[in-house]
Design a protein around this motif. Sequence first.
Motif, PDB file in Angstrom:
ATOM      1  N   TYR A 185       0.542   1.569   5.196  1.00 34.94           N
ATOM      2  CA  TYR A 185       0.999   0.573   4.228  1.00 34.94           C
ATOM      3  C   TYR A 185      -0.153  -0.312   3.775  1.00 34.94           C
ATOM      4  N   VAL A 186      -0.899  -0.866   4.724  1.00 31.10           N
ATOM      5  CA  VAL A 186      -1.986  -1.789   4.386  1.00 31.10           C
ATOM      6  C   VAL A 186      -3.075  -1.076   3.602  1.00 31.10           C
ATOM      7  N   ASP A 187      -3.413   0.150   4.023  1.00 31.17           N
ATOM      8  CA  ASP A 187      -4.413   0.921   3.276  1.00 31.17           C
ATOM      9  C   ASP A 187      -3.934   1.194   1.859  1.00 31.17           C
ATOM     10  N   GLY A 188      -2.636   1.506   1.716  1.00 31.68           N
ATOM     11  CA  GLY A 188      -2.084   1.785   0.396  1.00 31.68           C
ATOM     12  C   GLY A 188      -2.076   0.576  -0.499  1.00 31.68           C
ATOM     13  N   LEU A 189      -1.920  -0.604   0.079  1.00 29.20           N
ATOM     14  CA  LEU A 189      -1.867  -1.830  -0.712  1.00 29.20           C
ATOM     15  C   LEU A 189      -3.243  -2.296  -1.146  1.00 29.20           C
TER      16      LEU A 189
END
Length: 341
Positions: free
Chosen positions: A335-339
Amino acid sequence: MGLFWRRRKDGQTNAPSVDSGSVPAMERVVDRAATKGRFFNAIGRARNAFTLSLQNIFLGDAKLNAENLENLEELLISADIGVANSTKILEAVRGRLSRNEINNLESLKEGIRQEIFSLISTATKTGISSEEEVSPASAPYVIMVCGVNGVGKTTTIGKLAQRISAEGQKVMVCAADTFRAAASKQLGIWAERSNVELITQGEGTDPAAVLFDSLTAAKARGIDVLIVDTAGRLHNKAPLMAELEKMKRIAGREVPGAPHETLLVIDAVTGQNGLEQARQFMKTVKVTGIVLTKLDGTAKGGIAVAIAAELGVPIRYVGVGEHLEDLLIFDPATYVDGLLS
Protein backbone atom coordinates in the motif's frame (compact mmCIF):
# COMPACT_ATOMS: atom_id res chain seq x y z
CA MET A 1 -4.94 -19.98 4.02
CA GLY A 2 -5.54 -16.46 2.85
CA LEU A 3 -8.05 -15.73 5.57
CA PHE A 4 -7.55 -15.65 9.33
CA TRP A 5 -7.39 -19.33 10.14
CA ARG A 6 -6.22 -22.64 8.75
CA ARG A 7 -7.24 -26.25 9.23
CA ARG A 8 -4.43 -28.59 10.21
CA LYS A 9 -4.24 -32.21 9.11
CA ASP A 10 -5.35 -33.37 12.56
CA GLY A 11 -8.63 -31.53 12.08
CA GLN A 12 -7.98 -28.65 14.45
CA THR A 13 -8.38 -25.07 13.32
CA ASN A 14 -5.81 -22.43 14.08
CA ALA A 15 -6.12 -18.66 13.92
CA PRO A 16 -2.85 -17.47 12.41
CA SER A 17 -0.99 -14.29 13.21
CA VAL A 18 -2.53 -11.13 11.77
CA ASP A 19 0.88 -9.52 11.43
CA SER A 20 1.34 -7.85 8.03
CA GLY A 21 -2.04 -8.72 6.58
CA SER A 22 -3.42 -11.65 8.62
CA VAL A 23 -1.82 -14.38 6.51
CA PRO A 24 1.15 -16.74 6.99
CA ALA A 25 4.53 -15.32 5.93
CA MET A 26 5.04 -17.55 2.88
CA GLU A 27 1.59 -16.78 1.47
CA ARG A 28 2.12 -13.06 2.06
CA VAL A 29 5.18 -13.22 -0.21
CA VAL A 30 3.35 -15.17 -2.91
CA ASP A 31 0.20 -13.05 -2.74
CA ARG A 32 2.17 -9.80 -2.80
CA ALA A 33 4.11 -10.89 -5.87
CA ALA A 34 0.93 -11.96 -7.66
CA THR A 35 -1.17 -8.90 -6.85
CA LYS A 36 1.27 -6.01 -6.54
CA GLY A 37 0.67 -4.84 -10.09
CA ARG A 38 -3.11 -4.94 -9.69
CA PHE A 39 -2.88 -3.09 -6.40
CA PHE A 40 -0.67 -0.41 -7.93
CA ASN A 41 -3.18 0.06 -10.73
CA ALA A 42 -6.06 0.27 -8.26
CA ILE A 43 -4.42 2.96 -6.19
CA GLY A 44 -3.24 4.86 -9.25
CA ARG A 45 -5.61 7.82 -8.83
CA ALA A 46 -4.52 8.39 -5.25
CA ARG A 47 -0.85 7.96 -6.12
CA ASN A 48 -0.99 10.40 -9.04
CA ALA A 49 -2.81 13.04 -7.00
CA PHE A 50 -0.44 12.69 -4.06
CA THR A 51 2.76 12.67 -6.10
CA LEU A 52 1.70 15.62 -8.26
CA SER A 53 0.89 17.66 -5.17
CA LEU A 54 4.28 16.83 -3.64
CA GLN A 55 6.00 17.90 -6.84
CA ASN A 56 4.09 21.19 -6.80
CA ILE A 57 5.25 21.83 -3.23
CA PHE A 58 8.85 21.59 -4.40
CA LEU A 59 8.27 23.52 -7.62
CA GLY A 60 11.02 26.14 -7.93
CA ASP A 61 12.41 25.32 -4.49
CA ALA A 62 14.79 22.43 -3.85
CA LYS A 63 14.37 22.57 -0.09
CA LEU A 64 11.51 22.57 2.37
CA ASN A 65 10.71 25.82 4.13
CA ALA A 66 7.97 27.05 6.46
CA GLU A 67 5.60 27.78 3.59
CA ASN A 68 5.81 24.46 1.80
CA LEU A 69 5.72 22.59 5.12
CA GLU A 70 2.32 24.19 5.62
CA ASN A 71 1.36 23.10 2.12
CA LEU A 72 2.49 19.58 2.97
CA GLU A 73 0.20 19.50 5.99
CA GLU A 74 -2.73 20.60 3.84
CA LEU A 75 -1.90 17.87 1.33
CA LEU A 76 -1.85 15.16 3.98
CA ILE A 77 -5.18 16.27 5.43
CA SER A 78 -6.79 16.60 1.99
CA ALA A 79 -5.72 13.02 1.23
CA ASP A 80 -7.95 11.89 4.12
CA ILE A 81 -5.00 10.82 6.27
CA GLY A 82 -6.58 12.76 9.13
CA VAL A 83 -5.51 15.75 11.19
CA ALA A 84 -3.89 13.83 14.05
CA ASN A 85 -1.95 11.53 11.71
CA SER A 86 -0.92 14.42 9.48
CA THR A 87 0.47 16.21 12.54
CA LYS A 88 2.50 13.12 13.51
CA ILE A 89 3.91 12.80 10.01
CA LEU A 90 4.74 16.51 9.84
CA GLU A 91 6.53 16.39 13.20
CA ALA A 92 8.59 13.46 11.97
CA VAL A 93 9.44 15.35 8.78
CA ARG A 94 10.58 18.35 10.81
CA GLY A 95 12.78 16.04 12.86
CA ARG A 96 14.37 14.64 9.73
CA LEU A 97 14.91 18.16 8.42
CA SER A 98 16.72 19.15 11.60
CA ARG A 99 19.04 16.16 11.09
CA ASN A 100 19.58 17.11 7.43
CA GLU A 101 17.99 13.85 6.26
CA ILE A 102 15.65 15.60 3.81
CA ASN A 103 17.04 17.77 1.02
CA ASN A 104 14.98 16.83 -2.05
CA LEU A 105 11.67 15.38 -3.17
CA GLU A 106 12.79 11.75 -3.02
CA SER A 107 14.13 12.01 0.52
CA LEU A 108 10.89 13.70 1.55
CA LYS A 109 8.84 10.89 0.00
CA GLU A 110 11.01 8.33 1.78
CA GLY A 111 10.47 10.08 5.11
CA ILE A 112 6.70 10.16 4.59
CA ARG A 113 6.74 6.55 3.42
CA GLN A 114 8.41 5.36 6.61
CA GLU A 115 6.04 7.30 8.85
CA ILE A 116 2.90 6.08 7.07
CA PHE A 117 4.15 2.50 7.15
CA SER A 118 4.76 2.81 10.89
CA LEU A 119 1.23 4.11 11.47
CA ILE A 120 -0.42 1.33 9.46
CA SER A 121 1.75 -1.62 10.47
CA THR A 122 1.06 -0.99 14.16
CA ALA A 123 -2.62 -1.78 13.62
CA THR A 124 -1.93 -4.98 11.66
CA LYS A 125 -0.23 -6.45 14.74
CA THR A 126 -3.48 -6.44 16.72
CA GLY A 127 -6.10 -9.17 16.72
CA ILE A 128 -6.05 -12.96 16.97
CA SER A 129 -2.95 -14.61 18.38
CA SER A 130 -1.21 -17.32 16.37
CA GLU A 131 -1.43 -19.52 19.47
CA GLU A 132 -5.20 -19.25 19.82
CA GLU A 133 -7.05 -22.33 18.59
CA VAL A 134 -10.65 -23.02 17.66
CA SER A 135 -11.46 -26.64 18.45
CA PRO A 136 -13.30 -28.88 15.96
CA ALA A 137 -16.33 -28.82 18.26
CA SER A 138 -16.72 -25.07 17.67
CA ALA A 139 -16.98 -25.29 13.87
CA PRO A 140 -18.10 -23.55 11.75
CA TYR A 141 -15.82 -20.54 11.79
CA VAL A 142 -18.29 -17.64 11.80
CA ILE A 143 -17.57 -14.37 10.01
CA MET A 144 -20.12 -11.60 10.53
CA VAL A 145 -20.07 -8.84 7.91
CA CYS A 146 -21.60 -5.47 8.65
CA GLY A 147 -21.72 -1.96 7.18
CA VAL A 148 -24.18 0.64 5.92
CA ASN A 149 -26.05 0.34 2.64
CA GLY A 150 -24.08 1.11 -0.49
CA VAL A 151 -20.57 0.34 0.76
CA GLY A 152 -20.27 -2.89 -1.25
CA LYS A 153 -21.08 -5.35 1.51
CA THR A 154 -22.92 -7.90 -0.64
CA THR A 155 -20.21 -7.81 -3.29
CA THR A 156 -17.55 -8.27 -0.61
CA ILE A 157 -19.32 -11.32 0.80
CA GLY A 158 -19.46 -12.92 -2.63
CA LYS A 159 -15.76 -12.31 -3.24
CA LEU A 160 -14.85 -13.53 0.24
CA ALA A 161 -16.92 -16.69 -0.16
CA GLN A 162 -15.25 -17.45 -3.48
CA ARG A 163 -11.77 -16.86 -2.06
CA ILE A 164 -12.29 -19.19 0.92
CA SER A 165 -14.02 -21.81 -1.21
CA ALA A 166 -11.13 -21.78 -3.68
CA GLU A 167 -8.84 -22.70 -0.79
CA GLY A 168 -10.72 -25.97 -0.35
CA GLN A 169 -13.09 -25.00 2.45
CA LYS A 170 -16.84 -25.67 2.60
CA VAL A 171 -18.54 -22.29 2.75
CA MET A 172 -22.09 -21.26 3.54
CA VAL A 173 -23.61 -17.78 3.38
CA CYS A 174 -26.36 -16.61 5.72
CA ALA A 175 -28.68 -13.99 4.18
CA ALA A 176 -29.65 -12.21 7.40
CA ASP A 177 -30.37 -8.87 5.73
CA THR A 178 -34.13 -9.35 5.60
CA PHE A 179 -35.07 -5.68 5.62
CA ARG A 180 -34.10 -4.91 2.03
CA ALA A 181 -36.08 -6.76 -0.62
CA ALA A 182 -33.23 -7.09 -3.09
CA ALA A 183 -30.58 -8.10 -0.55
CA SER A 184 -31.23 -11.86 -0.63
CA LYS A 185 -31.55 -11.91 -4.40
CA GLN A 186 -28.25 -10.10 -4.83
CA LEU A 187 -26.58 -12.41 -2.35
CA GLY A 188 -28.04 -15.39 -4.17
CA ILE A 189 -26.42 -14.26 -7.42
CA TRP A 190 -23.04 -13.94 -5.72
CA ALA A 191 -23.45 -17.28 -3.93
CA GLU A 192 -24.15 -18.95 -7.28
CA ARG A 193 -21.11 -17.30 -8.85
CA SER A 194 -19.00 -18.44 -5.91
CA ASN A 195 -20.56 -21.93 -5.93
CA VAL A 196 -21.36 -21.88 -2.20
CA GLU A 197 -24.48 -22.72 -0.20
CA LEU A 198 -26.94 -20.00 0.77
CA ILE A 199 -29.50 -19.99 3.61
CA THR A 200 -32.24 -17.43 3.10
CA GLN A 201 -35.80 -16.76 4.26
CA GLY A 202 -38.57 -14.35 3.37
CA GLU A 203 -38.40 -10.58 3.58
CA GLY A 204 -39.15 -9.30 7.06
CA THR A 205 -38.08 -12.51 8.83
CA ASP A 206 -36.28 -11.99 12.12
CA PRO A 207 -32.57 -11.86 11.13
CA ALA A 208 -31.64 -13.67 14.34
CA ALA A 209 -33.90 -16.56 13.30
CA VAL A 210 -32.18 -16.78 9.90
CA LEU A 211 -28.83 -16.86 11.65
CA PHE A 212 -29.97 -19.61 14.03
CA ASP A 213 -31.17 -21.75 11.12
CA SER A 214 -27.92 -21.13 9.25
CA LEU A 215 -25.81 -22.14 12.24
CA THR A 216 -27.87 -25.30 12.67
CA ALA A 217 -27.54 -26.18 8.97
CA ALA A 218 -23.83 -25.38 8.93
CA LYS A 219 -23.12 -27.71 11.85
CA ALA A 220 -25.23 -30.49 10.35
CA ARG A 221 -23.56 -30.24 6.92
CA GLY A 222 -19.98 -29.97 8.13
CA ILE A 223 -19.49 -26.41 6.89
CA ASP A 224 -16.06 -24.93 7.60
CA VAL A 225 -16.90 -21.24 7.29
CA LEU A 226 -20.23 -19.44 7.68
CA ILE A 227 -20.34 -15.88 6.36
CA VAL A 228 -23.22 -13.85 7.81
CA ASP A 229 -24.69 -10.92 5.94
CA THR A 230 -26.34 -8.30 8.17
CA ALA A 231 -28.74 -5.49 7.33
CA GLY A 232 -27.18 -2.39 5.81
CA ARG A 233 -28.08 -0.56 8.94
CA LEU A 234 -27.34 3.07 9.63
CA HIS A 235 -24.82 3.37 12.43
CA ASN A 236 -27.00 5.94 14.25
CA LYS A 237 -30.11 3.75 14.39
CA ALA A 238 -30.10 2.32 17.92
CA PRO A 239 -32.70 -0.47 17.39
CA LEU A 240 -30.84 -1.85 14.40
CA MET A 241 -27.53 -1.75 16.22
CA ALA A 242 -29.17 -3.58 19.12
CA GLU A 243 -30.29 -6.25 16.67
CA LEU A 244 -26.70 -6.71 15.55
CA GLU A 245 -25.73 -7.28 19.16
CA LYS A 246 -28.53 -9.84 19.49
CA MET A 247 -27.22 -11.77 16.50
CA LYS A 248 -23.78 -11.76 18.04
CA ARG A 249 -25.18 -13.30 21.26
CA ILE A 250 -27.00 -16.03 19.34
CA ALA A 251 -23.89 -16.89 17.36
CA GLY A 252 -21.88 -17.20 20.57
CA ARG A 253 -24.54 -19.37 22.18
CA GLU A 254 -24.70 -21.81 19.27
CA VAL A 255 -20.99 -21.90 18.40
CA PRO A 256 -18.46 -21.19 21.18
CA GLY A 257 -16.38 -18.12 20.38
CA ALA A 258 -18.58 -16.99 17.49
CA PRO A 259 -18.51 -14.70 15.71
CA HIS A 260 -14.82 -15.41 15.32
CA GLU A 261 -14.45 -12.42 13.02
CA THR A 262 -16.58 -9.30 12.62
CA LEU A 263 -15.66 -7.49 9.45
CA LEU A 264 -16.79 -3.91 8.87
CA VAL A 265 -17.05 -2.87 5.23
CA ILE A 266 -16.15 0.76 4.54
CA ASP A 267 -16.38 2.61 1.23
CA ALA A 268 -13.04 4.35 0.60
CA VAL A 269 -14.79 7.06 -1.42
CA THR A 270 -16.72 8.25 1.66
CA GLY A 271 -13.48 9.14 3.42
CA GLN A 272 -13.89 10.59 6.90
CA ASN A 273 -17.62 9.77 6.92
CA GLY A 274 -16.70 6.10 6.65
CA LEU A 275 -14.29 6.51 9.54
CA GLU A 276 -17.05 7.96 11.69
CA GLN A 277 -19.32 5.04 10.77
CA ALA A 278 -16.61 2.68 11.97
CA ARG A 279 -16.31 4.50 15.29
CA GLN A 280 -20.04 4.12 15.89
CA PHE A 281 -20.12 0.44 14.94
CA MET A 282 -17.25 -0.27 17.32
CA LYS A 283 -19.30 1.07 20.22
CA THR A 284 -21.75 -1.80 19.71
CA VAL A 285 -19.73 -4.69 18.31
CA LYS A 286 -16.15 -5.84 18.51
CA VAL A 287 -14.92 -5.16 14.98
CA THR A 288 -11.89 -7.34 14.31
CA GLY A 289 -11.10 -6.27 10.77
CA ILE A 290 -11.89 -3.78 8.02
CA VAL A 291 -12.65 -4.38 4.36
CA LEU A 292 -11.98 -1.19 2.43
CA THR A 293 -13.95 -1.19 -0.82
CA LYS A 294 -13.79 0.96 -3.97
CA LEU A 295 -10.16 1.89 -3.33
CA ASP A 296 -9.77 2.19 -7.09
CA GLY A 297 -12.49 4.84 -7.19
CA THR A 298 -10.94 7.53 -5.02
CA ALA A 299 -8.02 9.95 -5.27
CA LYS A 300 -7.97 10.17 -1.46
CA GLY A 301 -6.30 6.85 -0.72
CA GLY A 302 -4.95 8.15 2.57
CA ILE A 303 -8.15 7.03 4.30
CA ALA A 304 -6.47 3.65 4.84
CA VAL A 305 -3.94 5.39 7.08
CA ALA A 306 -6.66 7.07 9.14
CA ILE A 307 -8.63 3.84 9.55
CA ALA A 308 -5.70 1.71 10.63
CA ALA A 309 -4.05 4.30 12.86
CA GLU A 310 -7.07 5.87 14.53
CA LEU A 311 -9.16 2.75 15.03
CA GLY A 312 -6.34 0.34 15.79
CA VAL A 313 -8.15 -2.28 13.69
CA PRO A 314 -6.32 -4.09 10.89
CA ILE A 315 -7.47 -3.69 7.31
CA ARG A 316 -7.96 -7.28 6.11
CA TYR A 317 -8.87 -6.76 2.47
CA VAL A 318 -9.37 -4.07 -0.15
CA GLY A 319 -11.88 -4.18 -2.96
CA VAL A 320 -10.54 -2.99 -6.31
CA GLY A 321 -13.25 -3.94 -8.79
CA GLU A 322 -16.49 -5.82 -9.41
CA HIS A 323 -15.10 -9.24 -10.36
CA LEU A 324 -14.83 -12.21 -8.00
CA GLU A 325 -11.06 -12.00 -7.92
CA ASP A 326 -11.04 -8.26 -7.10
CA LEU A 327 -10.66 -8.71 -3.35
CA LEU A 328 -6.99 -8.33 -2.42
CA ILE A 329 -5.27 -9.03 0.86
CA PHE A 330 -4.19 -5.70 2.30
CA ASP A 331 -0.45 -5.48 2.76
CA PRO A 332 0.93 -2.30 4.42
CA ALA A 333 4.21 -2.33 2.48
CA THR A 334 2.48 -2.73 -0.88
CA TYR A 335 0.00 0.00 0.00
CA VAL A 336 2.66 2.53 1.04
CA ASP A 337 4.83 1.75 -1.99
CA GLY A 338 1.79 2.14 -4.23
CA LEU A 339 0.91 5.49 -2.72
CA LEU A 340 4.39 7.00 -2.84
CA SER A 341 6.18 5.29 -5.73
